[in-house]
Design a protein around this motif. Structure first.
Motif, PDB file in Angstrom:
ATOM      1  N   SER A   1     -36.555 -47.987 -76.172  1.00 50.76           N
ATOM      2  CA  SER A   1     -35.507 -47.069 -76.640  1.00 50.76           C
ATOM      3  C   SER A   1     -36.096 -45.678 -76.859  1.00 50.76           C
ATOM      4  O   SER A   1     -37.309 -45.466 -76.778  1.00 50.76           O
ATOM      5  N   SER A   2     -35.222 -44.758 -77.182  1.00 49.20           N
ATOM      6  CA  SER A   2     -35.640 -43.382 -77.455  1.00 49.20           C
ATOM      7  C   SER A   2     -36.534 -43.290 -78.694  1.00 49.20           C
ATOM      8  O   SER A   2     -37.279 -42.328 -78.837  1.00 49.20           O
ATOM      9  N   GLU A   3     -36.483 -44.284 -79.541  1.00 45.05           N
ATOM     10  CA  GLU A   3     -37.331 -44.279 -80.742  1.00 45.05           C
ATOM     11  C   GLU A   3     -38.760 -44.742 -80.452  1.00 45.05           C
ATOM     12  O   GLU A   3     -39.667 -44.452 -81.228  1.00 45.05           O
TER      13      GLU A   3
ATOM     14  N   ARG B   1     -33.479 -41.586 -73.243  1.00 46.84           N
ATOM     15  CA  ARG B   1     -32.387 -41.275 -74.165  1.00 46.84           C
ATOM     16  C   ARG B   1     -31.623 -42.532 -74.558  1.00 46.84           C
ATOM     17  O   ARG B   1     -30.571 -42.460 -75.189  1.00 46.84           O
TER      18      ARG B   1
ATOM     19  N   LEU C   1     -30.500 -45.341 -76.681  1.00 45.37           N
ATOM     20  CA  LEU C   1     -30.497 -45.577 -78.124  1.00 45.37           C
ATOM     21  C   LEU C   1     -30.828 -47.036 -78.452  1.00 45.37           C
ATOM     22  O   LEU C   1     -30.480 -47.946 -77.691  1.00 45.37           O
TER      23      LEU C   1
ATOM     24  N   GLN D   1     -28.647 -41.105 -76.301  1.00 46.82           N
ATOM     25  CA  GLN D   1     -28.937 -40.000 -77.211  1.00 46.82           C
ATOM     26  C   GLN D   1     -28.349 -38.712 -76.627  1.00 46.82           C
ATOM     27  O   GLN D   1     -28.502 -38.439 -75.441  1.00 46.82           O
TER      28      GLN D   1
END
Length: 155
Positions: A87-89, A95, A97, A152
């Protein structure tokens, strides 16, 4: 139709290989592949959108080819493109999520909506401009619904 499908898959493979070869870091190949797939969606949708808006002259063959490409892409099994932990994290340059992985059923439902709208566009695009324009509403809504929930936003 078989030629179009083969051409689409060849283009996707070339995009994946090319994007992987030029990556500046050790990006997960699945992330590179899904970004390439999204790029192919955007390219074909961009052609259809430009035709629908009158920015490009309507040509049945061009419209049908772009719509056929979208339908073929939407039918690909994308399971391997969305591994847990990308994920983007957790992954730079994506992007996607984290909610994708906690709501995989909803994510798959949105993918099914896209496939349905792309198939409808495939049937409409080569018919005439009015049919293409009519199918754009559902196709754009399917893309937008997934992006709104699972992608995102631009910074």
């Amino acid at each position: 139709m078989r030629h179009l499908y083969t051409l689409t898959l060849s283009g996707l493979a070339a995009a994946v290989i090319g994007s992987t070869a030029f990556a500046q870091d050790a990006t997960n190949p699945a992330v590179s592949a899904r970004q390439s797939l999204m790029g192919l969606y955007a390219f074909n949708l961009g052609q259809l959108g430009a035709i629908a808006k009158g920015e490009l002259e309507y040509d049945a063959n061009t419209a049908a080819a772009a719509a056929g490409n979208l339908a073929a892409l939407a039918k690909l099994d994308q399971t391997a493109l969305w591994p847990e932990g990308t994920s983007s994290e957790t992954t730079e340059g994506t992007r996607a999520l984290p909610v994708i992985w906690s709501d995989m059923d909803g994510f798959h439902a949105k993918a099914d909506d896209l496939a349905e709208a792309a198939t409808a566009m495939e049937g409409a695009a080569g018919t005439d401009l009015a049919s293409l324009q009519g199918a754009m509403k559902d196709l754009g809504a399917a893309c937008g619904a997934c992006h709104k929930e699972y992608r995102q936003p631009d910074d």
